[in-house]
Scaffold this motif. Sequence first.
Motif, mmCIF file in Angstrom:
data_model
loop_
_atom_site.group_PDB
_atom_site.id
_atom_site.type_symbol
_atom_site.label_atom_id
_atom_site.label_comp_id
_atom_site.label_asym_id
_atom_site.label_seq_id
_atom_site.Cartn_x
_atom_site.Cartn_y
_atom_site.Cartn_z
ATOM 1 N N ALA A 6 1.125 -1.057 -0.507
ATOM 2 C CA ALA A 6 -0.211 0.036 -0.199
ATOM 3 C C ALA A 6 1.031 1.466 0.146
ATOM 4 C CB ALA A 6 -0.989 -0.166 1.745
ATOM 5 N N LEU A 7 2.030 1.519 0.335
ATOM 6 C CA LEU A 7 2.771 2.233 0.854
ATOM 7 C C LEU A 7 3.575 2.704 -0.261
ATOM 8 C CD1 LEU A 7 4.134 1.804 4.563
ATOM 9 C CD2 LEU A 7 2.867 3.799 3.478
ATOM 10 N N MET A 8 4.139 1.718 -1.436
ATOM 11 C CA MET A 8 4.292 1.563 -2.997
ATOM 12 C C MET A 8 2.770 2.047 -3.914
ATOM 13 S SD MET A 8 7.042 -1.832 -3.205
ATOM 14 C CE MET A 8 6.589 -2.592 -2.305
ATOM 15 N N ILE A 9 1.710 1.613 -3.874
ATOM 16 C CA ILE A 9 1.054 2.049 -4.264
ATOM 17 C C ILE A 9 0.143 3.374 -3.745
ATOM 18 C CG2 ILE A 9 -1.901 1.668 -4.847
ATOM 19 C CD1 ILE A 9 -0.221 -1.298 -4.515
ATOM 20 N N MET A 10 0.228 3.776 -3.188
ATOM 21 C CA MET A 10 -0.299 5.222 -3.054
ATOM 22 C C MET A 10 0.907 6.305 -3.246
ATOM 23 S SD MET A 10 -1.476 4.686 0.713
ATOM 24 C CE MET A 10 -0.508 5.549 2.068
ATOM 25 N N PRO A 11 1.266 6.187 -3.443
ATOM 26 C CA PRO A 11 2.299 7.725 -4.074
ATOM 27 C C PRO A 11 2.568 7.259 -5.300
ATOM 28 C CG PRO A 11 4.046 5.862 -2.953
ATOM 29 C CD PRO A 11 2.765 5.494 -2.126
ATOM 30 N N ILE A 12 2.190 6.888 -5.831
ATOM 31 C CA ILE A 12 1.393 6.356 -7.585
ATOM 32 C C ILE A 12 0.369 7.217 -7.656
ATOM 33 C CG2 ILE A 12 1.401 4.476 -9.036
ATOM 34 C CD1 ILE A 12 3.668 2.662 -8.212
ATOM 35 N N VAL A 13 0.065 6.671 -7.124
ATOM 36 C CA VAL A 13 -1.523 7.226 -7.530
ATOM 37 C C VAL A 13 -1.478 8.330 -7.154
ATOM 38 C CG1 VAL A 13 -4.128 7.502 -6.497
ATOM 39 C CG2 VAL A 13 -2.935 5.034 -6.591
ATOM 40 N N ARG A 14 -0.999 8.956 -6.385
ATOM 41 C CA ARG A 14 -0.801 10.436 -6.054
ATOM 42 C C ARG A 14 0.237 11.055 -7.322
ATOM 43 N NH1 ARG A 14 -1.713 14.403 -2.033
ATOM 44 N NH2 ARG A 14 -2.866 12.390 -0.628
ATOM 45 N N ALA A 15 1.105 10.381 -7.280
ATOM 46 C CA ALA A 15 1.764 10.780 -8.636
ATOM 47 C C ALA A 15 1.164 10.808 -9.942
ATOM 48 C CB ALA A 15 3.451 10.157 -8.422
ATOM 49 N N PHE A 16 0.439 10.221 -9.927
ATOM 50 C CA PHE A 16 -0.969 9.864 -11.230
ATOM 51 C C PHE A 16 -1.419 11.051 -11.755
ATOM 52 C CE2 PHE A 16 -4.125 8.874 -14.082
ATOM 53 C CZ PHE A 16 -3.508 8.618 -15.002
ATOM 54 N N ASP A 17 -2.413 11.399 -10.690
ATOM 55 C CA ASP A 17 -2.988 12.375 -10.254
ATOM 56 C C ASP A 17 -2.353 14.038 -10.311
ATOM 57 O OD1 ASP A 17 -5.199 13.442 -10.050
ATOM 58 O OD2 ASP A 17 -4.310 14.123 -7.351
ATOM 59 N N TYR A 18 -1.139 14.322 -9.941
ATOM 60 C CA TYR A 18 -0.102 15.508 -9.863
ATOM 61 C C TYR A 18 -0.120 15.581 -11.633
ATOM 62 C CZ TYR A 18 -0.408 15.946 -4.430
ATOM 63 O OH TYR A 18 -0.769 16.225 -3.719
#
Length: 134
Positions: A6-18
């Motif tokens: 989860a700690l690896m997936i959450m920043p990827i989702v945030r980065a995609f959003d940004y």
Amino acid sequence: MLILYALMIMPIVRAFDYSSGDDASASLTAVEGFAPMWAWAIFFYLGALVLAYGVRARRHLIVYLGHSILAVTYSALAVGILAASLTRPWLDGVRGASVLILPTLMHWLIWWRTGPAPIKAGEAVTVEKVEGPR
């Protein structure tokens, strides 16, 4: 392992959003003053990819580096959003900063707990004790 994934997936989702658009919310104005949103996305992608590579390759120092990048990035983002919300009526935007508290603390906790080098088996001391009233 589920928390680590989860700690690896959450920043990827945030980065995609940004990285996917220019329509940032009002709570990100201070953060955008420091760096554009695509730059924040690069740090989130970088941290997540370094962490994922370290986990996959079973390299302790690389996992530590991935947590370091993400802990610093989440901390800077949370402070920027919180600072901007303190100047607005009714603390507008504080919810955005509060959402970042848990991943920030988790990355810092794992960073602090793991350290740059693994504990050697001969140096580990296990203490198990059960006490109760006498």
